[in-house]
Design an enzyme around this catalytic site. Structure first.
Site, PDB file in Angstrom:
ATOM      1  N   GLU A  22      11.989  -3.713  -5.594  1.00  0.00           N
ATOM      2  CA  GLU A  22      10.900  -3.864  -6.554  1.00  0.00           C
ATOM      3  C   GLU A  22      11.402  -3.623  -7.968  1.00  0.00           C
ATOM      4  OE1 GLU A  22       7.632  -1.135  -6.090  1.00  0.00           O
ATOM      5  OE2 GLU A  22       6.264  -2.453  -7.188  1.00  0.00           O
ATOM      6  N   GLY A  59       0.828  -1.210   0.000  1.00  0.00           N
ATOM      7  CA  GLY A  59       0.000   0.000   0.000  1.00  0.00           C
ATOM      8  C   GLY A  59       0.855   1.250   0.000  1.00  0.00           C
ATOM      9  N   TYR A  60       1.268   1.662  -1.187  1.00  0.00           N
ATOM     10  CA  TYR A  60       2.083   2.886  -1.329  1.00  0.00           C
ATOM     11  C   TYR A  60       1.273   3.984  -2.006  1.00  0.00           C
ATOM     12  CZ  TYR A  60       6.653   0.735  -0.252  1.00  0.00           C
ATOM     13  OH  TYR A  60       7.730   0.138   0.345  1.00  0.00           O
TER      14      TYR A  60
HETATM   15  C1  LIG Z   1       0.276  -2.708 -13.034  1.00  0.00           C
HETATM   16  C2  LIG Z   1       0.505  -1.796 -11.875  1.00  0.00           C
HETATM   17  C3  LIG Z   1       0.665  -2.330 -10.596  1.00  0.00           C
HETATM   18  C4  LIG Z   1       0.838  -1.485  -9.495  1.00  0.00           C
HETATM   19  N1  LIG Z   1       0.943  -2.028  -8.246  1.00  0.00           N
HETATM   20  C5  LIG Z   1       1.038  -1.211  -7.172  1.00  0.00           C
HETATM   21  C6  LIG Z   1       1.007  -1.719  -5.838  1.00  0.00           C
HETATM   22  O1  LIG Z   1       0.925  -2.923  -5.634  1.00  0.00           O
HETATM   23  N2  LIG Z   1       1.070  -0.881  -4.811  1.00  0.00           N
HETATM   24  C7  LIG Z   1       1.178   0.456  -4.994  1.00  0.00           C
HETATM   25  O2  LIG Z   1       1.257   1.173  -3.999  1.00  0.00           O
HETATM   26  N3  LIG Z   1       1.180   1.002  -6.227  1.00  0.00           N
HETATM   27  C8  LIG Z   1       1.102   0.190  -7.322  1.00  0.00           C
HETATM   28  N4  LIG Z   1       1.087   0.733  -8.579  1.00  0.00           N
HETATM   29  C9  LIG Z   1       1.099   2.193  -8.717  1.00  0.00           C
HETATM   30  C10 LIG Z   1       2.379   2.754  -9.344  1.00  0.00           C
HETATM   31  O3  LIG Z   1       3.424   2.739  -8.405  1.00  0.00           O
HETATM   32  C11 LIG Z   1       2.053   4.176  -9.808  1.00  0.00           C
HETATM   33  O4  LIG Z   1       1.116   4.073 -10.859  1.00  0.00           O
HETATM   34  C12 LIG Z   1       3.280   4.887 -10.312  1.00  0.00           C
HETATM   35  O5  LIG Z   1       4.158   5.187  -9.257  1.00  0.00           O
HETATM   36  C13 LIG Z   1       2.930   6.172 -11.064  1.00  0.00           C
HETATM   37  O6  LIG Z   1       2.060   6.989 -10.337  1.00  0.00           O
HETATM   38  P1  LIG Z   1       0.732   7.578 -11.034  1.00  0.00           P
HETATM   39  O7  LIG Z   1       0.004   6.467 -11.624  1.00  0.00           O
HETATM   40  O8  LIG Z   1       0.064   8.413 -10.016  1.00  0.00           O
HETATM   41  O9  LIG Z   1       1.254   8.501 -12.209  1.00  0.00           O
HETATM   42  P2  LIG Z   1       1.784  10.001 -12.109  1.00  0.00           P
HETATM   43  O10 LIG Z   1       2.791  10.110 -11.027  1.00  0.00           O
HETATM   44  O11 LIG Z   1       0.637  10.935 -12.065  1.00  0.00           O
HETATM   45  O12 LIG Z   1       2.532  10.154 -13.498  1.00  0.00           O
HETATM   46  C14 LIG Z   1       1.879  10.485 -14.749  1.00  0.00           C
HETATM   47  C15 LIG Z   1       2.954  10.686 -15.822  1.00  0.00           C
HETATM   48  O13 LIG Z   1       3.803  11.800 -15.452  1.00  0.00           O
HETATM   49  C16 LIG Z   1       5.135  11.400 -15.408  1.00  0.00           C
HETATM   50  N5  LIG Z   1       5.857  12.106 -14.348  1.00  0.00           N
HETATM   51  C17 LIG Z   1       5.467  12.246 -13.041  1.00  0.00           C
HETATM   52  N6  LIG Z   1       6.397  12.920 -12.346  1.00  0.00           N
HETATM   53  C18 LIG Z   1       7.413  13.205 -13.222  1.00  0.00           C
HETATM   54  C19 LIG Z   1       8.649  13.881 -13.116  1.00  0.00           C
HETATM   55  N7  LIG Z   1       9.087  14.388 -11.951  1.00  0.00           N
HETATM   56  N8  LIG Z   1       9.415  13.987 -14.210  1.00  0.00           N
HETATM   57  C20 LIG Z   1       9.010  13.487 -15.412  1.00  0.00           C
HETATM   58  N9  LIG Z   1       7.844  12.832 -15.572  1.00  0.00           N
HETATM   59  C21 LIG Z   1       7.055  12.698 -14.491  1.00  0.00           C
HETATM   60  C22 LIG Z   1       5.105   9.908 -15.145  1.00  0.00           C
HETATM   61  O14 LIG Z   1       6.289   9.286 -15.553  1.00  0.00           O
HETATM   62  C23 LIG Z   1       3.879   9.472 -15.938  1.00  0.00           C
HETATM   63  O15 LIG Z   1       4.256   9.256 -17.279  1.00  0.00           O
HETATM   64  C24 LIG Z   1       0.898  -0.086  -9.693  1.00  0.00           C
HETATM   65  C25 LIG Z   1       0.771   0.436 -10.979  1.00  0.00           C
HETATM   66  C26 LIG Z   1       0.579  -0.393 -12.068  1.00  0.00           C
HETATM   67  C27 LIG Z   1       0.426   0.209 -13.425  1.00  0.00           C
END
Ligand SMILES: Cc1cc2nc3c(=O)[nH]c(=O)nc-3n(C[C@H](O)[C@H](O)[C@H](O)COP(=O)(O)OP(=O)(O)OC[C@H]3O[C@@H](n4cnc5c(N)ncnc54)[C@H](O)[C@@H]3O)c2cc1C
Ligand SMILES: Cc1cc2nc3c(=O)[nH]c(=O)nc-3n(C[C@H](O)[C@H](O)[C@H](O)COP(=O)(O)OP(=O)(O)OC[C@H]3O[C@@H](n4cnc5c(N)ncnc54)[C@H](O)[C@@H]3O)c2cc1C
Lengths: 386, 379
Positions: free
Chosen positions: A250, A133-134
């Site tokens: 991870e 849960g992150y």
């Molecule tokens: C299949 C899958 C499994 C997952 N499993 C888990 C899980 O078990 N537990 C959990 O906690 N989370 C999980 N996640 C969540 C995952 O960690 C997040 O989706 C990820 O960290 C991106 O966050 P976001 O979706 O909010 O995208 P955002 O952070 O909103 O990003 C949107 C876009 O902006 C870009 N971006 C954001 N910040 C920057 C920056 N500083 N510079 C350049 N580009 C940037 C990103 O690269 C992306 O392309 C999972 C995600 C997926 C797809």
């Protein structure tokens, strides 16, 4: 060295006796994978026998101490075990375990003796399945901006907030969860890592359907969830350090993703599907792209090998971001090529669909920190740009 | 420990780096170019290389050499890339030595290897006859009469051709009209009657020449590796050539990236270092990752030369294909990220772009080797 050789022979012998033949074949379907947990069941008797034998040996977690149910092996012995397992193409006894690959190592590194005794043996025995849960709706890449609150009530915390993209939350028994315990200090310094049972009052899980049609992850709502203080991993407000440690783990796992042993290489698939003309793949454009992919794939495999050797020999290594970035982009390219190779046959939506894994692969460069975030890490930490 | 350097190899790498960083580099290269140096390399640098034993690295001990590995020699090739060091090492000490060692008779080895190792005899490999690498196309003819041959034809892009003492030439054996054998290699002294060697100025200011053979008289003893065996021998030599070129291209990539990174941290625009712009950071990070991949495949391919097996040709081509692509990217990005100054002759970065382009094309570029990888993998 002699000892290691003896160990190899003993291991080979043991595997010969205890790894059933059907556990030495590639997994065809997701449901054949045993993931452990309260709600799990074995797919076959062979599987049960294989998992139980490995548990009794402690080889589910080869290098963990024996007192927690681990194998107590040295790194060198673990390497030998891996080689012997892969030589007979043995299936992983417990698949995609966030317990074994993530929170387990963190508890070993940062947790109290009490937490180790409570959680590690059950992870190894496959009794408890874990989820992570992150992420939250408003903090994905910017993980340290998380807002789930844990308020201090003396002997326990009370959690309120929402987690999202929690992989397998609906099939998991416990969650390791990042929460905010200090609301006034800086972004990174008020975060803690806590553990709780998903059956606790106030935990609601809602599966999210993906573009691939599957629902491997969920939204998790936390509404006045009570968590005992002894379920805190490490010190209070020091959770960010542990979170970073875990993210490195991870990344390595996801970076390994292209590494699944397949029965066919991409070019074999192409030859089968498209055919040869005078010994060459009929579609010359596709031929070039596949060859380029195979070269890059081999380079990536070799780099993982080289980097591991360097870490073992010199104790340095800051390459996990690069391996994650490259490995996931390669896996996406692989699936794109697979779609092209199979043409119309790839577009079906049945159970054995080629399109579903293609769609799922898109998440590889998002989960565990997006590709852009990995490139930021390389720029800042390795290249010192900023 | 296939993918780590052992002690001997690390020592060679360190000493090559130390030596070339102080004695070679862009300023020496510029001097050679501007002075129109007739031999195309510095005699002083070469005699120091000879003192260090570099021409002897690949020569077996029995023939007065050091008998080191290709991995060791590859470290020198890589550093020669980083420091733009031109010398007869590639044509003579890598290609010449390998060709003789792989396929020479006892007598040929005894006659040639000790003098190459001592840095006194220079060899060159004359293969291509077309603008794009195509070793199978051989129009050079060795007309046979009795036990004698008469060689005619033209070879292009011969590295160090005009400074060499002997050429290794691929030709088809014919009688008066038709080809009667497949490709055969000959060792041809450049002093022979009927040879015309013209040095051709190239974009990288290194040695390249066109060679015309007109009824050059050869004896049976000059055949290398047996009649009709030229393609086999040649393909092993070319694997060696391309793997060492891959090491050179790796060195070029590493050095142009190092210079670019330094510039990103120095150059200010909009009141900040340009390295603080994410548009450049991500490209730099991608390039760094690609270079890490090149390091692994180059080392793997060099190891494979020391222990040739079925994968050696595929690894050689993979290493060349990958380093061609990455060196092109690294040198192009280098010029782009330096802005206007990167376009000037006065600034050194352009030398890397120019040398990379020639090293890429030599003995097959990225497209050639990607295609070869698919061919060798059965598709
Ligand atoms: C299949 C899958 C499994 C997952 N499993 C888990 C899980 O078990 N537990 C959990 O906690 N989370 C999980 N996640 C969540 C995952 O960690 C997040 O989706 C990820 O960290 C991106 O966050 P976001 O979706 O909010 O995208 P955002 O952070 O909103 O990003 C949107 C876009 O902006 C870009 N971006 C954001 N910040 C920057 C920056 N500083 N510079 C350049 N580009 C940037 C990103 O690269 C992306 O392309 C999972 C995600 C997926 C797809
Ligand atoms: C062939 C040629 C002819 C020219 N002719 C003329 C002329 O006739 N008259 C004239 O006045 N000028 C001329 N110029 C100059 C030209 O306009 C400048 O070179 C150009 O504007 C770039 O500036 P710079 O060279 O200082 O590079 P810099 O501005 O230092 O840029 C270096 C690198 O940083 C990148 N960069 C800079 N800022 C950012 C940012 N905010 N975000 C992302 N990346 C950034 C650039 O894209 C470049 O890759 C000429 C240049 C060339 C090469």
């Amino acid at each position: 060295m002699q000892d290691l050789n003896d160990f190899r022979l003993e291991t080979r012998d043991w595997l010969e006796n205890y790894c059933p033949q059907s556990m030495r074949t590639p997994v065809v379907d997701e449901i054949e994978k045993y993931c452990g947990g309260r709600r799990s069941s074995y797919f076959s008797e062979d599987q049960r026998a294989w998992v139980e034998s490995m548990i009794s040996k402690g080889w589910i977690a080869p290098t963990w101490p024996r007192e927690y149910g681990g194998g107590g092996l040295t790194k060198e012995q673990e390497q030998v075990l891996k080689e012997e397992l892969s030589a007979i193409k043995a299936r992983s006894p417990i698949f995609s375990s966030m317990g074994l690959s993530m929170i387990g190592p963190a508890i070993l590194e940062f947790g109290s003796e009490e937490l180790k005794r409570q959680h590690l043996p059950k992870m190894i025995r496959g009794e408890i399945r874990w989820c992570q849960g992150y992420s939250e709706p408003n903090s994905g890449s910017d993980l340290a901006g998380l807002q789930t609150r844990a308020e201090d009530f003396g002997d326990h915390f009370v959690l309120n907030g929402q987690k999202v993209w929690t992989s397998s939350a609906d099939k998991s028994d416990w969650m390791f969860c990042l929460v905010r315990t200090d609301f006034d200090s800086g972004k990174h310094s008020g975060i803690s890592l806590v553990l709780f049972d998903m059956e606790s009052a106030g935990v609601t899980v809602r599966p999210i359907k993906l573009i691939s049609g599957a629902s491997p992850f969920c939204e998790t709502y936390l509404d006045n969830v009570k968590v005992e203080k002894n379920q805190l991993v490490g010190e209070i407000n020091k959770g960010w350090t542990i979170a970073k440690y875990l993210l490195t783990h991870e990344r390595q796992n996801i970076g390994d993703i292209g590494n699944v042993t397949r029965s066919h290489t991409l070019s074999e698939e192409a030859v089968e599907s498209i055919g040869l003309h005078e010994g060459r793949l009929s579609d010359s454009g596709l031929r070039t792209e596949i060859a380029e992919w195979q070269i890059d794939y081999e380079c990536h495999q070799l780099t993982m090998e080289r980097v591991n050797l360097e870490i073992e020999s010199f104790g340095v290594g800051n390459t996990s971001a690069m391996l994650k970035y490259y490995g996931t982009e390669l896996n996406k390219r692989r699936h794109e090529l697979e779609m092209s190779i199979h043409g119309g046959a790839a577009l079906g939506w049945g159970e054995d669909s080629i399109a579903r894994p293609w769609l799922r692969s898109k998440g590889n460069s998002i989960e565990g920190g997006t590709s852009e975030i990995q490139l930021n890490i390389i720029s800042k930490r390795i290249l010192a740009l900023g | 420990m296939e993918l780590l350097l052992n002690q001997e190899e690390s020592m060679v790498k360190d000493s090559a780096k130390e030596f070339l960083s102080t004695h070679a580099g862009p300023s020496l290269h510029r001097k050679l170019r501007d002075n129109n140096c007739s031999r195309g390399y510095s005699d002083a640098l070469w005699s120091q290389m000879v003192d260090l034993g570099w021409p002897a690295v690949l020569v077996p001990e029995d023939y007065g050499g050091l008998g080191f590995s290709h991995v060791a020699m590859g470290q020198i090739s890589e550093q020669a890339g980083s420091y733009l060091a031109s010398s007869p090492l590639f044509a003579s000490s890598v290609l010449g030595v390998s060709a003789i060692e792989l396929s020479g008779t006892q007598q040929q080895k005894e006659e040639l290897l000790p003098s190459i190792a001592a840095g006194e005899l220079f060899l060159a490999l004359a293969v291509d006859e077309t603008p794009r690498h195509n070793p199978e196309f051989v129009d050079c003819k060795a007309k046979k009469s009795g036990s004698e041959y008469s060689l005619s034809g033209e070879k292009l892009y011969v590295v160090d051709g005009h400074i060499s003492d002997k050429l290794i030439v691929s030709a088809k054996i014919s009688n008066n009209q038709e080809d009667i054998g497949s490709t055969t290699l000959f060792i041809v002294p450049t002093a022979s009657k009927g040879i015309e060697i013209t040095r051709v100025p190239m974009v990288d200011s290194r040695n390249s020449s066109t060679i015309i053979f007109e009824n050059v008289h050869l004896s049976e003893r000059q055949i290398l590796g047996g009649v009709g065996n030229g393609s086999n021998v040649l393909s092993a030599i070319l694997d060696i050539a391309n793997t060492h070129l891959a090491a050179e291209l790796l060195g070029i990539s590493i050095e142009s990236f190092r210079r670019t990174l330094r510039y990103l941290k120095e150059r200010k625009q909009f009141g900040v270092n340009i390295g603080s712009f994410q548009a450049l950071q991500h490209r730099a990070a991608t390039l760094w990752s690609e270079i890490e991949l090149c390091k692994s495949i180059v080392l793997k391919a060099l190891r494979s030369l020391d222990n040739p097996n079925l994968s050696t040709p595929r690894l050689a081509s993979s290493a060349k294909a990958k380093t061609c692509k990455v060196a092109a990217l690294a040198t192009n990005e280098a010029v782009q990220m330096h802005g206007g100054i990167g376009m000037t002759d006065e600034f050194d970065i352009g030398f890397f772009l120019k040398r990379a382009r020639v090293a890429q094309l030599l003995f097959g570029d990225q497209r050639y080797h990607t295609n070869r990888v698919s061919e060798l993998s059965g598709f």
